[in-house]
Design a protein around this motif. Structure first.
Motif, PDB file in Angstrom:
ATOM      1  N   VAL A   1      -6.485  -9.591  -1.962  1.00 18.38           N
ATOM      2  CA  VAL A   1      -6.453  -8.170  -1.773  1.00 18.38           C
ATOM      3  C   VAL A   1      -5.779  -7.358  -2.866  1.00 18.38           C
ATOM      4  O   VAL A   1      -4.518  -7.837  -2.836  1.00 18.38           O
TER       5      VAL A   1
ATOM      6  N   ASP B   1      -1.572  -7.613   1.184  1.00 15.49           N
ATOM      7  CA  ASP B   1      -0.882  -7.090   2.343  1.00 15.49           C
ATOM      8  C   ASP B   1       0.230  -7.628   2.530  1.00 15.49           C
ATOM      9  O   ASP B   1       0.994  -7.571   3.604  1.00 15.49           O
TER      10      ASP B   1
ATOM     11  N   ASP C   1      -0.977   3.430   4.909  1.00 19.98           N
ATOM     12  CA  ASP C   1      -1.770   3.574   3.486  1.00 19.98           C
ATOM     13  C   ASP C   1      -1.667   5.261   3.373  1.00 19.98           C
ATOM     14  O   ASP C   1      -2.688   6.018   3.022  1.00 19.98           O
TER      15      ASP C   1
ATOM     16  N   TYR D   1     -11.049  -7.691  -1.942  1.00 22.86           N
ATOM     17  CA  TYR D   1     -10.944  -6.463  -2.306  1.00 22.86           C
ATOM     18  C   TYR D   1     -10.913  -6.184  -3.876  1.00 22.86           C
ATOM     19  O   TYR D   1      -9.552  -6.751  -4.478  1.00 22.86           O
TER      20      TYR D   1
ATOM     21  N   ASN E   1       0.911  -1.154  -0.072  1.00 27.34           N
ATOM     22  CA  ASN E   1       0.147  -0.037   0.092  1.00 27.34           C
ATOM     23  C   ASN E   1       0.828   1.247  -0.147  1.00 27.34           C
ATOM     24  O   ASN E   1       0.780   2.151   0.784  1.00 27.34           O
TER      25      ASN E   1
ATOM     26  N   ARG F   1       4.236   1.410   2.777  1.00 22.89           N
ATOM     27  CA  ARG F   1       3.733   1.207   4.184  1.00 22.89           C
ATOM     28  C   ARG F   1       4.409   0.156   4.370  1.00 22.89           C
ATOM     29  O   ARG F   1       4.382  -0.942   3.688  1.00 22.89           O
TER      30      ARG F   1
ATOM     31  N   LYS G   1     -18.192  -2.323   1.689  1.00 16.53           N
ATOM     32  CA  LYS G   1     -17.176  -1.159   1.977  1.00 16.53           C
ATOM     33  C   LYS G   1     -16.582  -0.569   0.561  1.00 16.53           C
ATOM     34  O   LYS G   1     -16.409  -1.258  -0.116  1.00 16.53           O
TER      35      LYS G   1
ATOM     36  N   PHE H   1      -4.565  -3.382  -3.468  1.00 17.18           N
ATOM     37  CA  PHE H   1      -5.004  -2.130  -2.760  1.00 17.18           C
ATOM     38  C   PHE H   1      -4.093  -0.819  -3.423  1.00 17.18           C
ATOM     39  O   PHE H   1      -3.148  -0.727  -2.650  1.00 17.18           O
TER      40      PHE H   1
ATOM     41  N   LYS I   1     -10.656   6.686   6.969  1.00 17.99           N
ATOM     42  CA  LYS I   1      -9.469   6.174   6.503  1.00 17.99           C
ATOM     43  C   LYS I   1      -9.388   6.534   4.860  1.00 17.99           C
ATOM     44  O   LYS I   1     -10.438   7.167   4.517  1.00 17.99           O
TER      45      LYS I   1
ATOM     46  N   VAL J   1      -2.857 -11.256   4.038  1.00 14.05           N
ATOM     47  CA  VAL J   1      -4.441 -11.071   3.960  1.00 14.05           C
ATOM     48  C   VAL J   1      -4.643 -11.429   2.399  1.00 14.05           C
ATOM     49  O   VAL J   1      -4.479 -10.831   1.623  1.00 14.05           O
TER      50      VAL J   1
HETATM   51  C1  BMA Z   1      -8.106  -2.138   4.583  1.00 15.97           C
HETATM   52  C2  BMA Z   1      -6.883  -1.296   5.084  1.00 15.97           C
HETATM   53  C3  BMA Z   1      -5.811  -1.835   4.110  1.00 15.97           C
HETATM   54  C4  BMA Z   1      -5.572  -3.013   3.915  1.00 15.97           C
HETATM   55  C5  BMA Z   1      -6.892  -3.842   3.699  1.00 15.97           C
HETATM   56  C6  BMA Z   1      -6.878  -5.432   3.462  1.00 15.97           C
HETATM   57  O1  BMA Z   1      -9.000  -1.681   5.611  1.00 15.97           O
HETATM   58  O2  BMA Z   1      -6.446  -1.427   6.275  1.00 15.97           O
HETATM   59  O3  BMA Z   1      -4.545  -1.095   4.727  1.00 15.97           O
HETATM   60  O4  BMA Z   1      -4.684  -3.280   2.920  1.00 15.97           O
HETATM   61  O5  BMA Z   1      -7.861  -3.335   4.581  1.00 15.97           O
HETATM   62  O6  BMA Z   1      -6.445  -5.990   4.431  1.00 15.97           O
END
Ligand code: BMA
Length: 338
Positions: A286, A309, A111, A247, A49, A65, A217, A288, A160, A283
């Motif tokens: 994802v 992540d 981030d 994601y 990120n 990050r 989200k 991101f 955020k 994670v």
């Molecule tokens: C989100 C953030 C990101 C992270 C993503 C997946 O809420 O916290 O920093 O990459 O979740 O864990």
């Protein structure tokens, strides 16, 4: 076999009119991931990120990050002439959490999104400060990514996924962010005369509900791209499933002078976790992005994104291509908010 004739008023969803986006909109770099833990000059758990910017000398700077082996994050700068390899990584953390003076940073900083602000001749970095009360939005200014002026927390928890727009609108600075409210986890825009006091909050884009890929989200990815047609916004959408969250990335276009007005929103996601480094990691599932750079041709976009992540990957696309895709793949169903 003769194709089934659709009634004239039905939308044409054939492959010809709606090309598969995963293949066409962004191309993953063959050397992905371009940065990972093994590249780091000091012991870390993961790097992901990253905010991105092209410096005046043409180099690409990523403000990454970095999660240490306590599980807390700080930011570390990496510089490269071609934005792909040959990264020169700061030998020590570039920006550490400072909970003594900024208690909202007690569990780290995460981030970053970087915006160059011509009027200030500075870069504005909006980042997540992880407080006891949850994640909030903090802002810092810098000219060189070596020393920083912290403005502290500007949006209290839980909030955020923020970035500053590069110029004032109607005399006010504008910040996109993502508070969690009883209304849901949507993207908002807020205004400030001085970067410190914020108000005139408006919802910009809502998480869709039900079965949508962006049902649970949404949040801003990299800072919006200013185009003739409007602010081009990449956002992430989260769908919760029985085996965890996915994601993925979507696209939307907003009015240039009233950036809370959504002009177009893509129906489907346009980039999602597919490669092994995106589907696995700390994670899984994802992608991101927190930053991009635009090539000197004014069209080629290099998107830097955290994958799983755990590492940083690069994908390349075209702004014209993204706008054309929105024309072909958005429904006029997003309520305009005045
Ligand atoms: C989100 C953030 C990101 C992270 C993503 C997946 O809420 O916290 O920093 O990459 O979740 O864990």
């Amino acid at each position: 076999m003769t194709p089934i004739a659709l009634p004239a008023e039905w939308p044409d969803t054939s492959a010809e009119s709606k090309p598969s986006v995963e293949e066409s909109l962004f191309t993953r770099h063959s050397g992905n991931p371009i940065l990972s833990r093994s590249d780091w000059p000091y012991p870390i758990n993961s790097v992901f990120n990253a905010g991105a910017v092209r410096l005046p000398d043409g180099e690409v700077l990523l403000l990454c990050r970095v999660e240490d082996r306590r599980g807390l994050s700080h930011l570390c700068a990496a510089r490269s002439v071609n934005g792909i390899d040959g990264w020169r990584i700061d030998e020590e953390p570039t920006l550490m959490a400072n909970p003594r003076e900024y208690p909202e940073e007690i569990w780290g900083i995460e981030d970053p999104r970087i915006t160059y602000v011509p009027e200030l001749e500075q870069y504005a970095i909006a980042y997540t400060s992880y407080a006891r009360g949850g994640p909030g939005v903090s802002l810092a200014l810098t000219t060189d990514f070596r020393s920083f002026e912290r403005l502290g927390v500007i949006m209290p928890p839980e909030d955020k996924d923020a970035a500053l727009l590069p110029r004032k609108m109607g005399g006010f600075w504008a910040l996109i962010h993502r508070p969690m409210t009883s209304l849901g986890t949507h993207m908002w825009i807020s205004y400030s005369p001085d970067l410190r006091h914020w108000g005139s909050h408006k919802v910009m884009l809502e998480a869709r509900r039900g079965g949508w890929w962006d049902a649970n989200k949404i949040g801003l990815c990299s800072p919006p791209i200013e185009t003739d047609k409007g602010w081009l916004v990449l956002y992430h959408g989260v769908r919760r499933t029985a085996s965890g969250s996915i994601y993925r990335l979507g696209l939307a276009l907003f009015d240039l002078e009233k950036p809370y007005l959504c002009l177009q929103r893509g129906d489907s996601w346009m980039f999602g976790p597919e490669a092994p480094y995106e589907r696995g990691g700390d994670v899984k599932d994802v992608v991101f992005p927190c930053g991009q750079v635009i090539e000197p041709d004014g069209d080629t976009i290099r998107l830097y994104y955290g994958a799983g992540d755990s590492c940083i990957a690069l994908a390349t696309g075209s702004i014209r291509g993204l706008l054309a895709w929105l024309d072909a793949n958005s429904s006029p169903n997003e309520p305009a908010r005045e």
